[in-house]
Design an enzyme around this catalytic site. Structure first.
Site, PDB file in Angstrom:
ATOM      1  N   LYS A 190       0.845  -1.199   0.000  1.00  0.00           N
ATOM      2  CA  LYS A 190       0.000   0.000   0.000  1.00  0.00           C
ATOM      3  C   LYS A 190       0.882   1.252   0.000  1.00  0.00           C
ATOM      4  O   LYS A 190       1.920   1.278   0.681  1.00  0.00           O
ATOM      5  CB  LYS A 190      -0.903  -0.024   1.245  1.00  0.00           C
ATOM      6  CG  LYS A 190      -1.933   1.088   1.291  1.00  0.00           C
ATOM      7  CD  LYS A 190      -2.848   0.939   2.520  1.00  0.00           C
ATOM      8  CE  LYS A 190      -3.919   1.992   2.602  1.00  0.00           C
ATOM      9  NZ  LYS A 190      -4.818   1.823   3.763  1.00  0.00           N
TER      10      LYS A 190
ATOM     11  N   SER B 218      -9.857  -0.629   7.006  1.00  0.00           N
ATOM     12  CA  SER B 218      -9.301  -0.512   5.653  1.00  0.00           C
ATOM     13  C   SER B 218      -8.603  -1.741   5.095  1.00  0.00           C
ATOM     14  O   SER B 218      -8.232  -1.751   3.924  1.00  0.00           O
ATOM     15  CB  SER B 218      -8.340   0.658   5.586  1.00  0.00           C
ATOM     16  OG  SER B 218      -9.068   1.841   5.475  1.00  0.00           O
TER      17      SER B 218
ATOM     18  N   SER C 115      -9.797   1.765   2.840  1.00  0.00           N
ATOM     19  CA  SER C 115      -8.976   2.560   1.971  1.00  0.00           C
ATOM     20  C   SER C 115      -7.916   1.771   1.180  1.00  0.00           C
ATOM     21  O   SER C 115      -7.373   2.298   0.221  1.00  0.00           O
ATOM     22  CB  SER C 115      -8.258   3.619   2.799  1.00  0.00           C
ATOM     23  OG  SER C 115      -7.368   3.026   3.721  1.00  0.00           O
TER      24      SER C 115
HETATM   25  N1  GLN Z   1     -13.089   3.868   6.244  1.00  0.00           N
HETATM   26  C1  GLN Z   1     -12.515   4.317   7.467  1.00  0.00           C
HETATM   27  C2  GLN Z   1     -12.191   5.783   7.386  1.00  0.00           C
HETATM   28  O1  GLN Z   1     -12.490   6.367   6.412  1.00  0.00           O
HETATM   29  C3  GLN Z   1     -11.307   3.515   7.812  1.00  0.00           C
HETATM   30  C4  GLN Z   1     -10.096   3.937   7.101  1.00  0.00           C
HETATM   31  C5  GLN Z   1      -8.922   3.105   7.464  1.00  0.00           C
HETATM   32  O2  GLN Z   1      -9.046   2.065   8.101  1.00  0.00           O
HETATM   33  N2  GLN Z   1      -7.762   3.587   7.094  1.00  0.00           N
HETATM   34  O3  GLN Z   1     -11.658   6.349   8.270  1.00  0.00           O
END
Ligand code: GLN
Length: 486
Positions: free
Chosen positions: A79, A178, A154
């Site tokens: 990532k 994410s 994400s």
């Molecule tokens: N979807 C969640 C957010 O927008 C989690 C994001 C993540 O785990 N990096 O914060």
């Protein structure tokens, strides 16, 4: 069957037994990427030159019968918020579009030591803020099961590349879901380890008390192999726990007889779609048939975790992202009149809407007049959530819930309404709030043939239980064998 179709463990064995050369493996995967990634958009950067150089180096060692490590020659993806020395690490943001780290994250060092080859860096929501990978500054990543749908987020690029066989495994980061949510949307295995089990050194910070790195893999066994490599104490990260080295493959045991699965009945109606509910009920039945005991439990505070998460995560983000001011590194605005103007313009131009929304929210909840009402209260609720889980694990080995209330949605379906997007995290954020480990494994398909994930949560540092249950489920069902038709 092509080489790129194999699992991480299968390809590692084929390389070691010299059935295939490392170059052949790389050729196969890069050919796959060239054929598909124009459409799928999983990668931001490919590191082909480095990869072939490393392949040559490892092959020479192997030919001399020297040790090339557990992952010797196996190509994986990373990532783009995990620092890779001399390779752009953008966080999918204009702010870091040209940022080249001068060091490797600890997880990268550990993977490299074990002979992994990095294929490239994967697309994500900007600064890991989002649930669909649509907030990336660069491009949209598509779901391999249906390219009109999002891969989740994400870590959408890391999920898509494993799902579409464009990497044998990848790393993602999970602050509120994410890793697990995109794994569930793309039909792969995604593990969020216990907070503190894996070093965060070199992971670009979003919300430091919640962030954790973990693997995406094609099956549960590969997940345990990846965790073996990345887990463990690191003097560069003071929040890293001093755990003893564990071999997680020991817990890949196909037997859950007499063990207890917690079902949080009162927490299962948070906007869950019919298809997801059905797959979940069947998964519980599967465990019951395999001899596990099913125990209804009550998670009273878990439903408040979303509200508290969006206070704590944004507060920490507003502080962590303060460093991007156009002075030290990252994007700098061209025309400015004075220092304040430089700060303002660099941040205005360098960050996207979602990141700005979070910084504003976080700054607000930390401000003098509101700190007690929001931030402090959220921390108190967090303690209640931690205690509630602790209590539940006195009588359960794992807790099972759907990974996400729905399956992968269409592009733009939720991006207009941030609250609706935030609701996708309802089943993943409680785990981060409590610092627990959890896995998402394939557990069904909806009426559009989109994958559904099952989330298994265990007490802190009890990844052994997660692997035991996840492996048993995988061995006794067929969901894992399905591949996207792409
Ligand atoms: N979807 C969640 C957010 O927008 C989690 C994001 C993540 O785990 N990096 O914060």
């Amino acid at each position: 069957m092509e080489l790129y179709n194999l699992s991480l463990n299968q390809i590692a064995k084929k390389i070691k037994s010299k059935e295939v050369t490392i170059k052949e493996v790389l050729d196969s995967v890069y050919k796959r990427i060239e054929a598909l990634d124009e459409t799928l958009g999983a990668y931001i950067t490919l590191t082909k030159d480095n990869a072939y150089k490393k392949a040559e180096y490892l092959q020479e060692k192997l030919d001399k019968n020297e040790d090339i490590g557990i992952l010797g020659g196996v190509p994986i993806a990373i990532k783009d918020n995990i620092c890779t020395k001399d390779v752009k690490t953008t966080c999918a943001s204009k702010m870091l579009e040209n940022f080249v780290p001068i060091y490797n994250a600890t997880v990268i060092e550990r993977l490299e030591e074990q002979g992994a080859i990095i294929l490239g860096k994967t697309n994500m929501d900007e600064f890991a803020m989002g649930s669909s990978t649509e907030t990336s500054y660069f491009k949209k990543t598509k779901n391999p099961y249906d390219i009109t749908r999002v891969p989740g987020g994400s870590s959408g690029g890391s999920a898509t590349c494993v799902s579409a066989d464009m990497a044998y495994a990848s790393l993602g980061s999970d602050t509120g879901g994410s890793i697990r949510q995109p794994a569930s949307y793309c039909g792969v295995v995604g593990l969020k380890p216990t907070y503190g089990l894996v070093s965060r050194y070199g992971l670009i910070a979003f919300a430091s008390s919640l962030d954790q790195i973990g693997p995406f893999t094609k099956n549960v066994e590969d997940s345990a192999i990846m965790l073996n490599i990345i887990a463990g104490n690191d003097k560069m990260d003071s929040t890293c726990a001093n755990t003893k080295k564990e071999d997680y493959t020991k817990f890949l045991v196909n037997d859950v007889k007499g063990k207890v699965v917690g079902v949080p009945t009162n927490f299962l109606n948070e906007g869950v779609s019919d298809d997801v509910k059905k797959a979940y009920d069947e998964a519980i039945l599967t465990f019951e048939k395999l001899g596990a005991k099913i125990k209804n439990i009550n998670l009273e505070y878990a439903k408040y975790s979303l509200a508290t998460y969006y206070i704590i995560a944004t507060a920490e983000a507003s502080s962590n992202l303060g460093r991007y001011d156009g002075i030290r590194y990252g994007y700098r605005a061209k025309d400015f009149s004075d220092l304040n103007d430089l700060y303002t313009k660099s941040r205005t131009q360098g960050f996207g809407d979602e990141v700005k929304r979070r910084i504003m929210l976080g700054t607000y909840v930390l401000s003098a007049g509101y700190y007690d009402a929001y931030y402090k209260r959220a921390q108190q609720v967090r303690t209640l959530i931690i205690e509630e889980f602790k209590n539940a694990f006195k009588s359960c080995d794992v807790i099972a819930i759907p990974t996400a209330p729905s399956t992968a949605f269409k592009f733009n379906e939720k991006s207009k309404n941030p609250i609706e997007m935030y609701l996708e995290d309802i089943y993943t954020v409680p785990v981060n709030m409590a610092g627990l480990p959890a896995i998402s494994i394939p557990a069904g398909f909806d009426k559009n043939n989109m994958p559904i994930g099952l989330e298994l949560i265990a007490d802190a540092f009890r990844e052994d239980k997660i692997f035991n249950f996840a492996y048993t489920f995988e061995k006794n069902t067929n969901f894992n064998k399905v591949k996207p038709n792409i």
